[in-house]
Write a protein that holds these residues in place. Structure first.
Motif, short mmCIF file in Angstrom:
data_model
loop_
_atom_site.label_atom_id
_atom_site.label_comp_id
_atom_site.label_asym_id
_atom_site.label_seq_id
_atom_site.Cartn_x
_atom_site.Cartn_y
_atom_site.Cartn_z
N PRO A 273 3.26 -3.30 -5.49
CA PRO A 273 1.81 -3.30 -5.25
C PRO A 273 1.12 -2.05 -5.76
O PRO A 273 0.05 -2.13 -6.40
N SER A 274 1.69 -0.87 -5.50
CA SER A 274 1.05 0.36 -5.95
C SER A 274 1.12 0.51 -7.47
O SER A 274 0.20 1.04 -8.10
N ALA B 97 1.09 -2.01 -9.65
CA ALA B 97 0.09 -2.92 -10.19
C ALA B 97 -1.32 -2.38 -10.00
O ALA B 97 -2.19 -2.52 -10.88
N MET B 98 -1.57 -1.74 -8.86
CA MET B 98 -2.90 -1.19 -8.60
C MET B 98 -3.21 -0.04 -9.55
O MET B 98 -4.31 0.05 -10.11
N HIS B 99 -2.24 0.85 -9.77
CA HIS B 99 -2.47 1.99 -10.64
C HIS B 99 -2.68 1.55 -12.09
O HIS B 99 -3.53 2.09 -12.79
N GLN C 248 -3.75 -1.31 -13.03
CA GLN C 248 -4.75 -2.38 -13.11
C GLN C 248 -4.15 -3.59 -13.82
O GLN C 248 -4.70 -4.12 -14.79
N TRP C 249 -3.01 -4.01 -13.32
CA TRP C 249 -2.21 -5.04 -13.96
C TRP C 249 -2.97 -6.37 -13.98
O TRP C 249 -3.42 -6.85 -12.95
N SER D 207 0.33 -11.53 -12.85
CA SER D 207 1.12 -11.45 -11.62
C SER D 207 2.07 -10.25 -11.70
O SER D 207 2.82 -10.12 -12.68
N PRO D 208 2.08 -9.38 -10.70
CA PRO D 208 3.00 -8.22 -10.73
C PRO D 208 4.46 -8.62 -10.80
O PRO D 208 5.30 -7.85 -11.27
N THR E 150 1.34 3.29 -19.60
CA THR E 150 0.28 2.97 -18.66
C THR E 150 -0.98 2.47 -19.35
O THR E 150 -1.85 1.90 -18.71
N TRP F 219 3.67 6.27 -7.42
CA TRP F 219 3.88 4.94 -7.97
C TRP F 219 4.91 4.92 -9.09
O TRP F 219 5.63 3.94 -9.27
#
Length: 403
Positions: A47-48, A50-52, A54-55, A58-59, A108, A175
């Motif tokens: 989750p972290s 994907a959040m960082h 901005q995926w 689906s992660p 990234t 992350w």
């Protein structure tokens, strides 16, 4: 067409055991830890991550794409092993594993670059997984080989527990921290050169008449794909099911699912003794039946004790499945084609993992998915038992007895 001697296998001669030192044995077990680690090590921090990043998708793809990489590059891994030897390919695979795994935290800016990196990471896993099992086949024979295959299964499960726990702990720090765990492959690569002797090469394997998989090796490949596809449905459906019915947190779900690995380790340790009474081939249908009952138990669970029973059944089935298909493929392959066939086995195992991610398409309800998977697994177990009796001559059942 190659087939092993249809005789009862005797314990390995003393010379076979001296072919590799204790340090070499531990190195091969260390290698086994990385096979499960490839996609799952970043799962706790997904989750972290994907959040960082901005995926945009689906992660879960970050976890499953390495499995697709194994499927794509697995056949190439087998050919390289046959031509250049298991030790050289294992060293290259581990070196690439550490490099590509760590580089994931650097991509990234573009999700496409990260996906490409994870795909190639799967390719390096195919090299390491097939080469590691090939070296076990080269340095161990008879009953000692089965014991080593059982220890390999235990190491796989230990790796899953340890690296998942470490990935979760590092994910709380930052992350990108879980990606650093891949670097552990580098010291392991150094141990390969220091502790393992040079392995045999078969540069003429491409002209071997046994190059095409025969019926019995194809049977093993289908077994591996089927077992892994069914087994991994629990990993995709159970977390959502437990959260919806019991309100379990991520940490509690993780602790419960770790029970699968713990049970698998204990049962895998007993596999050589179990084989004294039961032919190895019969354990695959039994594993499918255990998967079926386990999934149905989880689907009908209304208390934690029932969940524990279901997870334990899955762990027992997994302890039978992976060591047995590894041992079967070794016994059913000529030395010249062993690397190629083990590369195909890696493809089959990870193809099953990748296919399990589509199980959710059957139903939006996780408990329904578990129930349907359980019924399918029971049916497959019964059919597979009947098919095995027709494909495998009873004289070819592999029994290994202690002296």
């Amino acid at each position: 067409m190659y087939a092993p001697e249809p005789h009862t296998l005797a314990p390995a001669p003393p010379e076979g055991r001296r072919g590799i030192a204790l340090a070499g044995t531990l190195t091969l077990l260390f290698v086994a830890c990385f096979t499960v680690m490839v996609g799952s090590v970043i799962a706790p921090a997904l989750p972290s991550i994907a959040m960082h990043l901005q995926w945009p998708w689906s992660p879960g793809w970050l976890v499953t794409i390495p499995s697709l990489g194994v499927v794509i590059f697995g056949p190439l891994a087998g050919k390289l092993i046959d031509r250049h030897g298991g030790r050289s390919v294992l060293f290259i695979g581990l070196a690439l594993y550490g490099t590509l795994g760590m580089m994931g935290a650097m991509f990234t800016a573009s999700p496409w670059l990260l996906l490409a990196d994870r795909l190639l990471l799967g390719g390096s896993t195919a090299l390491a997984m097939a080469a590691g099992t090939t070296l076990i086949a080269e340095h161990f024979q008879g009953a000692e080989r089965l014991r080593m295959i059982a220890r390999q299964g235990m190491a796989i499960e230990f790796g899953g527990v340890l690296f998942l726990a470490a990935g979760g702990a590092l994910g709380r720090l930052h992350w990108s921290a879980p990606f650093t765990l891949y670097v552990l492959a580098w010291p392991c690569a150094a141990l390969v050169l220091l502790c393992l002797p040079a392995s045999a090469r078969h540069p003429d394997a491409s002209v071997d008449n046994s190059a095409s998989p025969n019926l019995r090796t194809m049977h093993t490949l289908v077994e591996a794909t089927l077992c892994m596809a069914i087994f991994f449905v629990a990993y995709t459906a159970l977390p959502l099911a437990l959260a919806s019915r019991f309100g379990d947190s991520e940490s509690r779900i993780g602790y419960l699912m770790a029970l699968i690995s713990i049970v698998a380790v204990l049962v895998a340790a007993m596999l050589p003794r179990i084989n004294q009474s039961v032919a190895l081939g019969r354990l695959i249908p039994f594993a499918l039946l255990l998967f079926g009952v386990g999934h149905l138990t989880l689907a009908s669970s209304h208390r934690t004790s029932t969940v524990i029973v279901g997870l334990a059944l899955l762990g027992i089935g997994f302890a039978f499945a992976i060591p047995v298909v590894n041992h079967e493929m070794i016994e059913r392959s000529s030395p010249a084609q062993r690397g190629r066939n083990l590369g195909l086995l890696s493809v089959a195992i990870f193809l099953g993992q990748f296919l399990s991610s589509f199980a959710g398409l059957a139903s939006a309800d996780s408990f329904t998915t578990l129930r349907l998977t359980g019924l399918l697994s029971l049916a497959c177990g019964i059919v597979w038992l009947l098919l095995r009796e027709r494909i495998a001559n009873p004289r070819h059942h592999t029994y290994i007895h202690r002296s």
